[in-house]
Design an enzyme around this catalytic site. Sequence first.
Site, mmCIF file in Angstrom:
data_model
loop_
_atom_site.group_PDB
_atom_site.id
_atom_site.type_symbol
_atom_site.label_atom_id
_atom_site.label_comp_id
_atom_site.label_asym_id
_atom_site.label_seq_id
_atom_site.Cartn_x
_atom_site.Cartn_y
_atom_site.Cartn_z
ATOM 1 N N ARG A 199 1.942 20.940 -6.915
ATOM 2 C CA ARG A 199 1.260 19.869 -6.196
ATOM 3 C C ARG A 199 2.281 19.503 -5.132
ATOM 4 O O ARG A 199 3.414 19.114 -5.445
ATOM 5 C CB ARG A 199 0.981 18.712 -7.160
ATOM 6 C CG ARG A 199 0.349 17.464 -6.550
ATOM 7 C CD ARG A 199 1.418 16.504 -6.123
ATOM 8 N NE ARG A 199 0.892 15.195 -5.794
ATOM 9 C CZ ARG A 199 1.593 14.246 -5.218
ATOM 10 N NH1 ARG A 199 2.869 14.449 -4.912
ATOM 11 N NH2 ARG A 199 1.059 13.077 -4.950
ATOM 12 N N ASP A 201 3.899 17.394 -2.379
ATOM 13 C CA ASP A 201 3.948 15.979 -2.027
ATOM 14 C C ASP A 201 4.008 15.770 -0.514
ATOM 15 O O ASP A 201 4.706 16.492 0.196
ATOM 16 C CB ASP A 201 5.213 15.375 -2.665
ATOM 17 C CG ASP A 201 5.313 13.881 -2.474
ATOM 18 O OD1 ASP A 201 4.429 13.172 -2.954
ATOM 19 O OD2 ASP A 201 6.280 13.419 -1.823
ATOM 20 N N GLU A 208 8.325 16.106 13.162
ATOM 21 C CA GLU A 208 8.171 14.929 14.022
ATOM 22 C C GLU A 208 8.128 15.427 15.467
ATOM 23 O O GLU A 208 8.879 16.334 15.817
ATOM 24 C CB GLU A 208 9.370 13.968 13.912
ATOM 25 C CG GLU A 208 9.685 13.428 12.544
ATOM 26 C CD GLU A 208 10.268 14.440 11.587
ATOM 27 O OE1 GLU A 208 11.065 15.284 12.016
ATOM 28 O OE2 GLU A 208 9.908 14.399 10.396
ATOM 29 N N GLU A 243 -1.180 17.228 -1.263
ATOM 30 C CA GLU A 243 -1.351 15.787 -1.211
ATOM 31 C C GLU A 243 -1.312 15.376 0.264
ATOM 32 O O GLU A 243 -0.244 15.188 0.843
ATOM 33 C CB GLU A 243 -0.246 15.049 -1.968
ATOM 34 C CG GLU A 243 -0.591 13.593 -2.150
ATOM 35 C CD GLU A 243 0.469 12.578 -1.731
ATOM 36 O OE1 GLU A 243 0.209 11.379 -1.860
ATOM 37 O OE2 GLU A 243 1.551 12.976 -1.264
ATOM 38 N N HIS A 308 -1.202 8.395 -10.371
ATOM 39 C CA HIS A 308 -0.009 7.606 -10.688
ATOM 40 C C HIS A 308 0.331 6.600 -9.594
ATOM 41 O O HIS A 308 1.217 5.775 -9.767
ATOM 42 C CB HIS A 308 1.182 8.548 -10.900
ATOM 43 C CG HIS A 308 1.559 9.259 -9.640
ATOM 44 N ND1 HIS A 308 0.787 10.278 -9.105
ATOM 45 C CD2 HIS A 308 2.596 9.089 -8.778
ATOM 46 C CE1 HIS A 308 1.355 10.702 -7.983
ATOM 47 N NE2 HIS A 308 2.447 9.997 -7.751
HETATM 48 C C1 NOJ Z 1 3.336 10.491 -2.772
HETATM 49 C C2 NOJ Z 1 3.563 10.288 -4.235
HETATM 50 O O1 NOJ Z 1 2.345 10.420 -4.919
HETATM 51 C C3 NOJ Z 1 4.176 8.912 -4.385
HETATM 52 O O2 NOJ Z 1 4.255 8.548 -5.738
HETATM 53 C C4 NOJ Z 1 5.527 8.896 -3.706
HETATM 54 O O3 NOJ Z 1 6.047 7.603 -3.728
HETATM 55 C C5 NOJ Z 1 5.419 9.361 -2.251
HETATM 56 N N1 NOJ Z 1 4.593 10.517 -2.098
HETATM 57 C C6 NOJ Z 1 6.771 9.680 -1.696
HETATM 58 O O4 NOJ Z 1 7.242 10.887 -2.250
#
Ligand code: NOJ
Length: 541
Positions: A199, A201, A208, A243, A308
């Site tokens: 997954r 992140d 940038e 994500e 979460h």
């Molecule tokens: C998304 C994650 O789901 C979250 O829990 C985290 O704080 C941020 N990305 C930064 O990595």
Amino acid sequence: MGYTPWYKHAVFYELYLKGFYDSNGDGIGDVRGLIEKLDYLQELGIDCIWLPPIYPSPERDDGYDVADYYTIAPKYGTMQDFQELLKEVHKRDMKLIIDLVLNHTSDQHPWFQEAKKGPTSPYFHYYVWSKTPEKYKEARIIFLDTETSNWAYCEENGYYYWHRFYSHQPDLNYDNPEVRREMKKVLLYWLDMGVDGFRVDAVPYLFEREGTNCENLPETHEYLKELRAMVEKHYPEAILLAEANQWPQDLLPYFGNGDEFHMAFNFPLMPRLFMALKTRDVSPIVKIMEGLPEIPVQCQWCNFLRNHDELTLEMVTPEEREYMWKMYAPEKRMRLNLGIRRRLAPLLDNDQRKIRLLHSVLFTLPGTPILYYGDEIGMGDNIALPDRNGVRTPMQWNTSRNAGFSVAPPERLYAPVIEKGDFSYQKVNVEIASHDPSSLFSWIKGWIALRKRNPVFGMGKIEFFSGKDPALLWYRVYDGKEEVLVFAFFGDMEKEIVLDMRQWQGKTLIDIEGKKPTFSLNKETVVWKFSPYEYKVFLVK
Ligand code: NOJ
Ligand code: CA
């Protein structure tokens, strides 16, 4: 028919390792604890486990601040334990994916510690530095409640460094080919270890560029495609799950032409499910789903109700956000950044009808559903805990001390168990739920089995119908062989609705759960009574 990738028919489950089961009594869930509980997940019908970060970390963002990409935190166990976990997962025909935090590291990571020494350090260019905090002004601040800028000042070298999340999470500099190479090595390391994918992140923020909002840039997609090509070459069965909390037009490119991510979370859908329960108007759900055009054939949406994090309200208008806050987070402390830091059951007033209604949609929409640990038994939250910790409390296994999660003295648990009110572990726990055929757990288990018997879920296409009532979400899912009709009633009062069923005249409707009698459609219209929050799902024969 070609080959169907495994993730199309899977049910995913996200769990916090520290919160699942503590095998050695130190108050923290661990790898061996998860191994002990794999039978539980298998019984529920889970195919793929997602573990949020398990790397060594100062834990100032619950592991999303990685200090070492090449091992797991000692409190979770050893790498031997982790390998054993993979073996046990695979033995059960299940899969396991881990979180890959690409965008940033912890400020405690040795790369950043070195980089702080200044431009002469070989690691300086691993991060994004500037003499002034004036660059990239158009980038929004994500952690609005804590951060006032995306730049933070480094006393040691006199430069500012770029961070999209907490200031202790410096962004990696993807313009540096060494960083690009380093992170590819990380992927291969874990794939060689045997994980089934990642997954990934915070994918929109890798690069940038001045004059942009620094999200979803072409350079970012290019790099992500390189990662995919590498994964594909060495481990064609492994997956990348994105994500990317973005609007549909920015989210879709993450699938590329089937050459970027295999899966992406359906962020635009999620808040609209909750909103419709309050407005009793399902049109935003239909509109957003119809605005998600077809994705490449091997790609898949990952649908979810909670996870979460806070229930994010980034993908709604400011008015809708205000409305959602008013409805679901009446107390200020329930809010966090642009979201609501609460679990599923409390959000839905612990009302079984609402909880099952939303799951009935989750389980029938095209895509792969993902559950968040504890939601299958209707666990509650603890809003007295800061940040998002309130939705990350220990799994409630039984009525024994610490909810059966750990034998440690209660004060040593990483977070207190929920022991008061309707969500206390005395009332809400796996042992009770799994012995009760009418529990949410049993119902969800039944639905997971239904999905597996009916491959149309996960593979089929969807068509929405406008009913006579704004509260009725009505759609069919079909794949040429099978057809399923879904009626999800978001109204709070009993209602008779006249439905035009010409399209199905002469067909038979079979209640997929086998609870209602079989129904032959011999008229053009039917008048159906819907009780509050009722769902009806039929196989069409
Ligand atoms: C998304 C994650 O789901 C979250 O829990 C985290 O704080 C941020 N990305 C930064 O990595
Ligand atoms: Ca432990």
